[in-house]
Design a protein around this motif. Structure first.
Motif, mmCIF file in Angstrom:
data_model
loop_
_atom_site.group_PDB
_atom_site.id
_atom_site.type_symbol
_atom_site.label_atom_id
_atom_site.label_comp_id
_atom_site.label_asym_id
_atom_site.label_seq_id
_atom_site.Cartn_x
_atom_site.Cartn_y
_atom_site.Cartn_z
ATOM 1 N N ASP A 201 0.884 -1.408 -0.050
ATOM 2 C CA ASP A 201 -0.034 0.070 -0.058
ATOM 3 C C ASP A 201 0.958 1.381 0.079
ATOM 4 N N ASP A 202 0.526 2.062 -0.869
ATOM 5 C CA ASP A 202 1.070 3.530 -0.631
ATOM 6 C C ASP A 202 2.305 3.435 -1.541
ATOM 7 N N CYS A 203 2.741 2.401 -2.049
ATOM 8 C CA CYS A 203 4.085 2.333 -2.525
ATOM 9 C C CYS A 203 4.146 1.973 -4.113
ATOM 10 N N LYS A 204 5.444 2.416 -4.639
ATOM 11 C CA LYS A 204 5.423 2.280 -6.354
ATOM 12 C C LYS A 204 5.817 0.584 -6.178
ATOM 13 N N ALA A 224 13.789 -2.318 -0.651
ATOM 14 C CA ALA A 224 13.444 -0.967 -0.316
ATOM 15 C C ALA A 224 12.464 -0.465 -1.064
ATOM 16 N N MET A 225 11.361 -0.414 -0.594
ATOM 17 C CA MET A 225 10.141 0.378 -1.205
ATOM 18 C C MET A 225 10.334 1.610 -1.278
ATOM 19 N N THR A 226 9.710 2.424 -2.278
ATOM 20 C CA THR A 226 9.573 3.749 -2.416
ATOM 21 C C THR A 226 8.167 4.256 -2.386
ATOM 22 N N TYR A 227 7.883 5.033 -1.490
ATOM 23 C CA TYR A 227 6.640 5.412 -1.227
ATOM 24 C C TYR A 227 6.024 6.432 -2.598
ATOM 25 N N LEU A 228 4.851 6.471 -2.803
ATOM 26 C CA LEU A 228 4.266 7.011 -3.988
ATOM 27 C C LEU A 228 4.359 8.404 -3.757
ATOM 28 N N PRO A 229 4.533 9.622 -4.522
ATOM 29 C CA PRO A 229 4.286 10.886 -4.380
ATOM 30 C C PRO A 229 3.162 11.438 -3.718
ATOM 31 N N ALA A 230 3.101 12.471 -2.960
ATOM 32 C CA ALA A 230 1.894 12.793 -2.280
ATOM 33 C C ALA A 230 1.201 13.423 -3.287
ATOM 34 N N ASP A 231 -0.267 13.749 -3.234
ATOM 35 C CA ASP A 231 -0.979 14.209 -4.022
ATOM 36 C C ASP A 231 -1.034 15.888 -4.170
ATOM 37 N N TYR A 232 -0.329 16.559 -5.116
ATOM 38 C CA TYR A 232 -0.219 17.966 -5.024
ATOM 39 C C TYR A 232 -1.360 18.755 -5.934
ATOM 40 N N THR A 233 -2.282 17.887 -6.155
ATOM 41 C CA THR A 233 -3.550 18.593 -6.919
ATOM 42 C C THR A 233 -4.143 19.967 -6.309
ATOM 43 N N LYS A 234 -4.272 19.859 -5.086
ATOM 44 C CA LYS A 234 -5.147 20.953 -4.322
ATOM 45 C C LYS A 234 -3.916 22.296 -4.290
ATOM 46 N N VAL A 235 -2.537 21.759 -4.216
ATOM 47 C CA VAL A 235 -1.688 22.806 -4.335
ATOM 48 C C VAL A 235 -1.489 23.524 -5.498
ATOM 49 N N ASP A 236 -1.533 22.663 -6.503
ATOM 50 C CA ASP A 236 -1.548 23.145 -8.025
ATOM 51 C C ASP A 236 -3.048 24.021 -8.384
ATOM 52 N N GLU A 237 -4.015 23.692 -7.810
ATOM 53 C CA GLU A 237 -4.957 24.339 -8.051
ATOM 54 C C GLU A 237 -5.019 25.846 -7.461
ATOM 55 N N LYS A 267 7.308 15.638 -1.045
ATOM 56 C CA LYS A 267 6.715 15.004 -0.116
ATOM 57 C C LYS A 267 6.153 13.781 -0.682
ATOM 58 N N ASN A 268 6.159 12.418 0.106
ATOM 59 C CA ASN A 268 5.369 11.549 -0.226
ATOM 60 C C ASN A 268 4.109 11.228 0.174
ATOM 61 N N ILE A 269 3.407 10.261 -0.045
ATOM 62 C CA ILE A 269 2.043 10.136 0.425
ATOM 63 C C ILE A 269 1.691 9.883 1.823
ATOM 64 N N THR A 270 2.762 9.324 2.632
ATOM 65 C CA THR A 270 2.771 9.680 4.075
ATOM 66 C C THR A 270 2.867 10.860 4.426
ATOM 67 N N GLU A 271 3.240 11.884 3.922
ATOM 68 C CA GLU A 271 3.193 13.330 4.509
ATOM 69 C C GLU A 271 2.329 14.149 3.328
ATOM 70 N N GLN A 272 1.006 13.396 3.223
ATOM 71 C CA GLN A 272 -0.052 14.135 2.611
ATOM 72 C C GLN A 272 -0.787 15.299 3.435
ATOM 73 N N SER A 273 -0.690 15.217 4.486
ATOM 74 C CA SER A 273 -1.334 16.200 5.541
ATOM 75 C C SER A 273 -0.413 17.704 5.336
ATOM 76 N N GLU A 274 1.001 17.600 5.172
ATOM 77 C CA GLU A 274 1.954 18.645 5.035
ATOM 78 C C GLU A 274 1.548 19.332 3.687
ATOM 79 N N VAL A 275 1.237 18.449 2.647
ATOM 80 C CA VAL A 275 1.109 18.887 1.435
ATOM 81 C C VAL A 275 -0.370 19.759 1.375
#
Length: 436
Positions: A201-204, A224-237, A267-275
């Motif tokens: 979950d939440d990883c590439k 070593a798994m890599t987390y998916l990037p955070a969703d920056y949709t709201k930031v871009d909007e 930021k990655n998906i585990t840091e979505q709240s920061e984004v």
């Protein structure tokens, strides 16, 4: 090694000859005889190398003890009876190709000495030929009872218990596949290179190869798994909203610029709240913006013109007053068009003003009283006073009615009449006195 006559073995080891066992290490042995080519009253161990045995009348290999074949040895047997012995038959890493050339339907391996694959090893290849000459793939059929067939050929390989450590810790729904097969816990793999897929979950998804050898260091594989990037949709909007604004229209745009510049794209998906907080900071800064005030310079100039005029000089000053009263202060720069319209409304009203007409009435001449004629004395009859003629006054300009019934003209007439009467009275009185 070959027996010189029938009724003999190529190799025979009995208790009376010593240890009673045969051990072949990393050697190439080829033996042919009437009776078993290799016979021992003890144990037979083959460790590495290659052994090929042929018997023209009996089993190619027979022991009264145990058989152990390992070390990658290749053993080929060809006899009239099944190979085997009275003890156990253990196979580690080896290749065994056993044939029975007897016309009768006799298996190639003795059914009371069925090969057992030792722990840490597995079948890599296994095929058999039955009495009818039909080839059977023992791996795919699941039938691995080797003591049924006239020809059995199988290969075993060393396998190693390989475990996987997937990082970072705390991942959920981790799935490891080796060669496309899902692995639970550890998996037994022989030496070689294998494709590996790992998802969580939440990883590439991870794809790669692992290489397994006899070295224990390769038996624990870390992925070593890599987390998916955070969703920056709201930031871009939010940034798009900021970019669409005209910064020069606002009193202070620095808060928006600071919020946009603070965006961190790593930021990655585990840091979505920061984004999400970055997006909110931009939105809040936009909401806090204040427009600059509108420019009222033209309005003030128009008002100054209006205030400099004497409204009583004009036929109708109401349009100017209405335009002035319609001025609304507090407009911002986005409402500049409305402010400019206020100024224009005043200017247009001023341009439309018309002066009152000039007063063309001719002023009346000043009213004068006609003096009575000088009195003269006459002898007789008695003197009498001649009354003065009635005096009338002409008004200087016509005054419009204002609701008062008395008029200035009437007052003037009355005053003149009163004056004439007084003069007349004075003349009469003088004459009387004179006559007296």
């Amino acid at each position: 090694m070959r027996a010189s006559a029938d009724q003999f073995n190529a190799v025979y080891m009995g208790d009376e000859n010593g240890a009673g066992k045969i051990e072949i290490i990393n050697s190439k042995v080829e033996a042919t005889s009437y009776y078993p080519a290799l016979f021992t009253e003890g144990n037979l161990t083959v460790n590495g190398g290659e052994v090929k045995c042929t018997s023209t009348a009996r089993s190619a290999i027979w022991t009264e003890g145990d058989i152990l074949i390992k070390g990658g040895t290749k053993v080929t047997t060809d006899g009239k009876y099944a190979m085997g012995g009275d003890g156990t038959f253990t196979v580690e890493e080896a290749e065994i190709d056993a044939k029975n050339t007897n016309a009768d339907n006799i298996p190639a391996i003795f059914d009371e000495s069925v090969p057992v694959i030792a722990d840490g090893y597995h079948l890599n290849y296994a095929k058999a030929v039955d009495s009818a000459g039909t080839e059977i793939d023992l791996l795919s059929s699941g039938t691995q009872y080797f003591a049924l067939y006239k020809n059995v050929h199988f290969i075993t390989k060393a396998v190693y218990p390989v475990s996987f450590v997937v990082t970072p810790g705390g991942l959920t729904n981790v799935v490891v596949k080796v060669n496309g097969q899902e692995v639970t816990g550890s998996v037994s793999l022989e030496a070689g290179t294998y494709p590996v897929e790992v998802t969580a979950d939440d990883c590439k998804a991870y794809t790669g190869n692992i290489t397994i050898t006899a070295d224990p260091a390769t038996h624990t594989q870390t992925v070593a798994m890599t987390y998916l990037p955070a969703d920056y949709t709201k930031v871009d909007e939010a940034i798009a909203k900021a970019n669409a604004l005209k910064k020069d229209e606002y009193k202070d745009f620095s808060g928006v610029e600071a919020a946009v510049n603070a965006v961190d794209r790593d930021k990655n998906i585990t840091e979505q709240s920061e984004v999400n907080a970055m997006a909110k900071a931009i939105e809040d800064a936009i909401a806090a913006l204040q427009y600059k005030d509108a420019d009222y310079t033209k309005v003030d100039a128009a008002l100054a013109k209006a205030n400099a005029l004497k409204k009583n000089d004009y036929k109708d000053f109401s349009a100017v007053e209405n335009a002035v009263n319609a001025v609304a202060r507090g407009k911002n720069i986005t409402e500049q068009g409305e402010v400019d319209a206020m100024a224009k409304a005043i200017e247009d009203a001023l341009s439309a003003l018309q002066y009152k007409d000039a007063d063309k009435t001719t002023p009346a001449p000043a009213a004068t009283a006609t003096p009575a004629p000088a009195a003269t004395a006459t002898p007789a009859p008695a003197a009498t006073a001649t009354p003065a003629p009635a005096v009338t006054a002409t008004p200087q300009y016509t005054i419009p009615q204002t609701g008062d019934t008395s008029t200035p003209a009437l007052l003037v007439v009355l005053m003149l009449v009163s004056g004439s009467a007084a003069i007349g009275t004075a003349v009469v009185a003088s004459k009387r006195k004179h006559n007296r």
